[in-house]
Design a protein around this motif. Structure first.
Motif, mmCIF file in Angstrom:
data_model
loop_
_atom_site.group_PDB
_atom_site.id
_atom_site.type_symbol
_atom_site.label_atom_id
_atom_site.label_comp_id
_atom_site.label_asym_id
_atom_site.label_seq_id
_atom_site.Cartn_x
_atom_site.Cartn_y
_atom_site.Cartn_z
ATOM 1 N N THR A 14 3.688 -11.790 12.652
ATOM 2 C CA THR A 14 3.957 -11.308 11.310
ATOM 3 C C THR A 14 3.283 -10.442 10.826
ATOM 4 O OG1 THR A 14 2.160 -12.157 10.129
ATOM 5 C CG2 THR A 14 4.557 -14.155 11.228
ATOM 6 N N VAL A 15 3.792 -9.216 9.671
ATOM 7 C CA VAL A 15 3.510 -8.052 9.478
ATOM 8 C C VAL A 15 1.436 -8.346 9.117
ATOM 9 C CG1 VAL A 15 3.283 -6.743 7.508
ATOM 10 C CG2 VAL A 15 5.111 -7.442 8.662
ATOM 11 N N GLU A 16 1.347 -9.621 8.623
ATOM 12 C CA GLU A 16 0.894 -10.479 7.594
ATOM 13 C C GLU A 16 -0.831 -10.287 9.103
ATOM 14 O OE1 GLU A 16 3.359 -12.225 4.601
ATOM 15 O OE2 GLU A 16 2.824 -11.356 7.201
ATOM 16 N N ASP A 17 -0.594 -10.340 10.096
ATOM 17 C CA ASP A 17 -1.452 -10.418 11.421
ATOM 18 C C ASP A 17 -1.416 -9.212 11.732
ATOM 19 O OD1 ASP A 17 -1.782 -13.559 10.678
ATOM 20 O OD2 ASP A 17 -0.371 -14.218 12.557
ATOM 21 N N SER A 18 -0.530 -8.458 11.922
ATOM 22 C CA SER A 18 -0.801 -7.090 12.346
ATOM 23 C C SER A 18 -2.093 -6.224 11.744
ATOM 24 C CB SER A 18 0.063 -6.461 12.275
ATOM 25 O OG SER A 18 2.382 -6.958 12.272
ATOM 26 N N CYS A 19 -2.385 -5.738 12.809
ATOM 27 C CA CYS A 19 -3.980 -4.901 12.758
ATOM 28 C C CYS A 19 -3.401 -3.217 11.897
ATOM 29 C CB CYS A 19 -5.001 -4.918 13.280
ATOM 30 S SG CYS A 19 -5.269 -7.212 13.592
ATOM 31 N N VAL A 20 -4.339 -2.718 11.275
ATOM 32 C CA VAL A 20 -4.346 -1.016 10.989
ATOM 33 C C VAL A 20 -5.837 -0.652 11.745
ATOM 34 C CG1 VAL A 20 -2.340 -0.721 9.167
ATOM 35 C CG2 VAL A 20 -4.918 -1.351 8.566
ATOM 36 N N ASN A 21 -5.168 0.345 11.849
ATOM 37 C CA ASN A 21 -7.117 1.081 12.282
ATOM 38 C C ASN A 21 -6.991 2.318 11.363
ATOM 39 O OD1 ASN A 21 -8.948 2.743 13.518
ATOM 40 N ND2 ASN A 21 -7.428 3.127 15.791
ATOM 41 N N PHE A 22 -7.978 1.800 10.160
ATOM 42 C CA PHE A 22 -8.440 2.956 9.369
ATOM 43 C C PHE A 22 -9.464 3.986 9.834
ATOM 44 C CE2 PHE A 22 -6.980 -0.932 6.474
ATOM 45 C CZ PHE A 22 -6.308 0.152 6.034
ATOM 46 N N LEU A 23 -9.760 3.697 10.691
ATOM 47 C CA LEU A 23 -11.380 4.716 12.009
ATOM 48 C C LEU A 23 -10.423 5.964 12.235
ATOM 49 C CD1 LEU A 23 -13.864 2.695 12.904
ATOM 50 C CD2 LEU A 23 -14.763 4.428 10.946
ATOM 51 N N TYR A 71 -5.261 -6.956 2.490
ATOM 52 C CA TYR A 71 -4.887 -5.822 1.505
ATOM 53 C C TYR A 71 -3.284 -6.169 0.284
ATOM 54 C CZ TYR A 71 -8.685 -3.952 3.851
ATOM 55 O OH TYR A 71 -9.473 -3.340 4.439
ATOM 56 N N PHE A 72 -2.408 -7.154 1.782
ATOM 57 C CA PHE A 72 -1.067 -7.508 1.129
ATOM 58 C C PHE A 72 -1.554 -8.897 2.098
ATOM 59 C CE2 PHE A 72 3.456 -8.388 2.916
ATOM 60 C CZ PHE A 72 4.016 -8.062 2.188
ATOM 61 N N HIS A 73 -0.630 -9.757 0.704
ATOM 62 C CA HIS A 73 0.386 -11.164 0.303
ATOM 63 C C HIS A 73 1.657 -10.984 0.310
ATOM 64 C CE1 HIS A 73 -4.379 -11.599 1.096
ATOM 65 N NE2 HIS A 73 -4.881 -11.158 0.129
ATOM 66 N N HIS A 74 1.955 -11.616 0.993
ATOM 67 C CA HIS A 74 3.627 -11.996 1.117
ATOM 68 C C HIS A 74 3.493 -13.885 -0.401
ATOM 69 C CE1 HIS A 74 7.549 -11.573 1.867
ATOM 70 N NE2 HIS A 74 7.565 -12.603 2.170
ATOM 71 N N LYS A 75 4.782 -12.998 -0.747
ATOM 72 C CA LYS A 75 4.807 -14.650 -2.074
ATOM 73 C C LYS A 75 5.779 -14.882 -1.460
ATOM 74 C CE LYS A 75 1.894 -12.341 -5.782
ATOM 75 N NZ LYS A 75 0.592 -12.665 -4.861
#
Length: 130
Positions: A83-92, A126-130
């Motif tokens: 899911t998008v919510e479980d996906s991660c981003v690399n801010f570093l 950062y993002f919560h799907h409603k």
């Protein structure tokens, strides 16, 4: 948009040319045009964190020919999960694209200087799907 890679991407040192294209209004695809065949999914980090700012080191500025008049865009790599919510981003390790000369680098930030940036930060923080 075809991009010239000005500094090797970690793990993909043979790739010198990439193509950046939108997937939808939020996500982008960065595809290798030489070297290994791979794709990254990218997102504008300010869509997740309005406070996302960092200083581009002089070394990277020179590689990209960045100055105060340069049009550029910053992206972060998304590690997709079920899911998008479980996906991660690399801010570093953001990707910086010079839109004026179609060049790019992956900037490696020091976590000591940016203690609030993480390598695998869940989008759901950062993002919560409603």
């Amino acid at each position: 948009m075809k991009l010239s890679v000005k500094c090797p991407i970690l793990g993909f040192e043979d790739t010198k040319n990439m193509e950046l294209e939108p997937i939808d209004e939020i996500f982008f695809r960065l595809h290798s045009l030489d070297g290994q065949d791979f794709d990254f999914v990218l997102i504008d980090p300010t869509l997740l964190r309005t406070d996302y700012e960092f200083e581009v080191a002089t070394y990277y500025q020179e590689l990209l020919n960045l100055n105060e008049n340069t049009k550029y865009q910053v992206y972060v790599i998304v590690a997709l999960n079920k899911t998008v919510e479980d996906s991660c981003v690399n801010f570093l390790a953001p990707i910086v694209v010079n839109l004026d000369n179609n060049s790019m680098v992956q900037v490696i930030l020091d976590s000591v200087n940016y203690p609030d940036f993480f390598q695998a930060d869940k989008i759901s923080n950062y993002f919560h799907h409603k």
